[in-house]
Design a protein around this motif. Structure first.
Motif, PDB file in Angstrom:
ATOM      1  N   ASP A  15      -1.718  85.044  35.250  1.00  6.96           N
ATOM      2  CA  ASP A  15      -2.433  86.216  35.725  1.00  6.96           C
ATOM      3  C   ASP A  15      -3.829  85.816  36.187  1.00  6.96           C
ATOM      4  OD1 ASP A  15      -0.240  87.991  34.670  1.00  6.96           O
ATOM      5  OD2 ASP A  15      -0.949  87.124  32.789  1.00  6.96           O
ATOM      6  N   ARG A  65      -2.288  91.516  36.941  1.00  3.27           N
ATOM      7  CA  ARG A  65      -1.110  91.024  36.229  1.00  3.27           C
ATOM      8  C   ARG A  65      -0.087  90.479  37.225  1.00  3.27           C
ATOM      9  NH1 ARG A  65       1.588  95.700  33.965  1.00  3.27           N
ATOM     10  NH2 ARG A  65       2.752  95.656  35.938  1.00  3.27           N
ATOM     11  N   ASN A  66       0.399  89.292  36.936  1.00  8.07           N
ATOM     12  CA  ASN A  66       1.424  88.669  37.767  1.00  8.07           C
ATOM     13  C   ASN A  66       2.775  89.314  37.445  1.00  8.07           C
ATOM     14  OD1 ASN A  66       3.269  86.889  39.022  1.00  8.07           O
ATOM     15  ND2 ASN A  66       1.914  85.142  38.711  1.00  8.07           N
ATOM     16  N   ASN A  67       3.417  89.871  38.457  1.00 10.44           N
ATOM     17  CA  ASN A  67       4.702  90.559  38.253  1.00 10.44           C
ATOM     18  C   ASN A  67       5.901  89.613  38.268  1.00 10.44           C
ATOM     19  OD1 ASN A  67       3.390  93.117  38.214  1.00 10.44           O
ATOM     20  ND2 ASN A  67       3.327  93.096  40.454  1.00 10.44           N
ATOM     21  N   CYS A  68       5.632  88.303  38.396  1.00 12.28           N
ATOM     22  CA  CYS A  68       6.677  87.265  38.380  1.00 12.28           C
ATOM     23  C   CYS A  68       7.640  87.377  39.557  1.00 12.28           C
ATOM     24  CB  CYS A  68       7.466  87.301  37.059  1.00 12.28           C
ATOM     25  SG  CYS A  68       6.460  86.943  35.596  1.00 12.28           S
ATOM     26  N   ASN A  69       7.224  88.078  40.627  1.00 16.63           N
ATOM     27  CA  ASN A  69       8.050  88.194  41.831  1.00 16.63           C
ATOM     28  C   ASN A  69       7.242  87.943  43.098  1.00 16.63           C
ATOM     29  OD1 ASN A  69       6.462  90.463  42.003  1.00 16.63           O
ATOM     30  ND2 ASN A  69       8.143  91.947  41.959  1.00 16.63           N
ATOM     31  N   THR A 108      -0.321  93.235  40.146  1.00 17.85           N
ATOM     32  CA  THR A 108      -0.726  94.626  39.964  1.00 17.85           C
ATOM     33  C   THR A 108      -2.088  94.667  39.281  1.00 17.85           C
ATOM     34  OG1 THR A 108       1.560  95.394  39.756  1.00 17.85           O
ATOM     35  CG2 THR A 108      -0.148  96.836  38.880  1.00 17.85           C
TER      36      THR A 108
END
Length: 567
Positions: free
Chosen positions: A139, A152-156, A160
């Motif tokens: 993140d 925040r890293n949404n892992c895609n 956000t």
């Protein structure tokens, strides 16, 4: 001992001397072939920093912004994040954002800022990278003049903005560097945020160098502001525990943060570089609190008792003593500080008596770090330079606004040599540098350099040449935080032992990659690798081949290997 024995020992000594001289010659030859090539344009990086200046000479305009490396999409290749400012309210000419560049694995990058959801306008300053929610995706926390932001890293491939949900909305301050730290060693990353001074456009003060025109004020014109520590609650939210932790100090004027284990007790400590105020050294008490010991440790002031203009800072065991020492960049006419850790709670500034001090006396340093650019096993020093006053030569003829960086090669034995002039014409060009970070951008086992300039372009320098071996290590925590931050890795190869602590932040407003690179010289393998995790877990490996990146999972050993890309 008889004559035959003496002759044998003499012959053995000659062989040893010749061998040593040959090794030293090879080491010098290997190092002399190295230079840094400016690949910014060919890499497709077209970032220009906006400091918003419109003639009022407002204080934040002089400080620039940071840079970071982050493998945001978990493909094993470091991507680039460049923090940006913006135009001031009432003087808007354009809209600018930070820039995220995805590594294409072929020496080029693609701007994916909008696709990633990072096109958020703010007067950005610094950046810290870390996996605060332990989901395996790093993140981003961005400091600003005004509201800081947590992405925040949404892992895609997207992020956000969760600043409000995380409890980090407000207070609006003049924040600078930041770092993630597991100060309680509970497996969750907490957040440190440095704050500079109490400045707003409404409280701006008129200062002048020549008595006729406005110039940027020194921080002495403004009241200070305290560092903040945000404790990770484990549910995606944070709580401000600055006062409870013993870190509250509104007299500070902080620009740099570095995390290191000052006393080798296995707990992360905090060093803060302050501008015209004493630096701070917070020793971890193992109970959620810290005790400030900068002055008694010798790092609060210069050797003549002056509080210098501290900018960036970094820490490393540069002499293989087993203790991490401190590097601090300061204002022109103050030189760098290189505080050697004596191992007894005291630090001694070696810069005034070395080439480091002589070479840096007239420069104004910002970003800085230790990194082994020639992979010989000894941490070298990089410093990004640039003054804050464009007309400084009017009052100080020997001091320049745009300045070349400095690169000091570690000669071992506590000695350094200024090798900047040997690193190539482009590397030596004068710039108004600010943030700086390093990473193995091209996956070739050599560390490259990324620099931001104030109101100018970013610069990416590729490390070219050299024949020494290296081993790169990535960590995955299980009981410890997922990134393995604050872990200490010890590598032994060919009789040489190196200790490195994986940390977030340091330099100036910037974050280097979250991987450790160990130069092994001509050794083709590491004999021993030891990882001391924040949880207390200790893992051991043996006979690990060079020329690759290995991923070590806490308690499980090597879980992935990746050979270096061929040039």
């Amino acid at each position: 001992m008889g004559p035959v024995g003496r002759k044998f020992l003499s012959a053995l000594a000659v062989v040893f001397l010749v061998s040593s001289l040959a090794t030293l010659h090879a080491k010098k030859m290997s190092s002399s072939q190295i230079h840094f090539e400016d690949v910014t344009r060919t890499a497709g990086i077209h970032f220009i920093h906006n400091n918003g200046t419109f003639g009022k000479m407002w204080l934040p305009e002089a400080l620039g912004s940071g840079v970071a490396f982050i493998d945001y999409n978990k493909d094993g290749w470091p991507d680039i994040l460049l923090i940006n400012g913006k135009d001031w309210p009432g003087h808007v000419r354009r809209h600018t954002y930070m820039s995220l560049y995805r590594n294409n694995h072929d020496g080029t990058f693609t701007d994916v800022t909008r696709q990633a959801g990072l096109d958020v306008e703010m007067y950005g300053m610094g950046v810290a990278v870390g996996d605060y929610n332990n989901d395996g995706c790093d993140d981003i926390f961005v400091t600003a003049v005004g509201q800081n932001h947590l992405f925040r890293n949404n892992c895609n491939g997207t992020f956000t903005d969760v600043t409000k949900q995380a409890g980090l909305w407000g207070p609006n301050e003049f924040s600078t560097s930041a770092a993630w730290i597991d100060y309680e060693r509970n497996g969750r990353l907490d957040l440190l945020v440095a704050n500079y001074v109490q400045w707003t456009p409404q409280t701006d003060i008129y200062c002048t160098l020549d008595g006729r025109t406005k110039s940027y004020c020194t921080p002495q014109s403004y009241n200070g502001a305290s560092l903040r520590l945000w404790r990770n609650n484990g549910d995606g939210t944070f709580t401000d525990v600055t006062k409870q932790a013993g870190l509250y100090d509104p007299t500070s004027k902080s620009l740099g943060i570095t995390i290191f284990d000052a006393n080798n007790d296995g707990w992360p400590d905090i060093f803060i570089s302050n501008d015209t105020e004493p630096n701070k050294l917070y020793i971890n008490n193992h109970d959620g609190t810290f005790t400030e010991k900068a002055v008694m440790s010798g790092v609060g002031f210069s050797e003549n008792g002056v509080a210098r203009a501290g900018m960036g800072t970094a820490a490393a065991d540069y002499d293989h003593s087993g203790y991490s020492s401190l590097l601090i960049t300061n204002f022109s006419n103050q030189m760098l500080a290189l505080y050697h850790n004596e191992g007894n709670g005291l630090f001694v500034d070696e810069a005034p008596h070395s080439e480091i001090g002589r070479s840096s006396l007239l420069t104004l340093g910002f970003g800085c770090f230790f990194f082994d650019y020639d992979n010989d096993g000894w941490p070298d020093i990089f410093v990004a330079n640039g003054h804050i006053q464009s007309d400084i030569q009017v009052v100080q003829r020997q001091v320049h606004y745009a300045e070349p960086p400095l690169l000091f090669r570690n000669l071992s034995g506590g000695k350094f040599a200024d090798v900047t002039s040997q690193m190539g014409t482009a590397f030596n060009l004068p710039r108004v540098d600010r943030g700086a970070a390093y990473a193995d951008v091209f996956n070739d086992g050599r560390l490259d350099v990324l620099i931001s300039t104030n109101a100018g372009p970013a610069a990416l320098f590729r490390n070219v040449g050299g024949t020494n071996e290296s081993l790169r290590i990535k960590l995955v925590g299980t009981k410890s935080n997922r990134d393995g931050l604050d872990s200490v890795v010890r590598v032994t190869a060919g009789g040489m032992t190196q200790d490195k602590m994986l940390t977030s932040g340091s330099s100036y407003l910037s974050s280097s990659e979250l991987a450790l690179t160990f130069g092994l010289g001509q050794n083709t393998r590491a004999d021993k690798v030891e990882i001391r995790w924040p949880s207390g877990q200790i893992d051991h490996l043996a006979n690990v081949s060079a020329g690759q990146t290995i991923t070590i999972k806490e308690g499980a050993g090597i879980v992935a290997t990746s050979p270096y890309a061929k040039n």
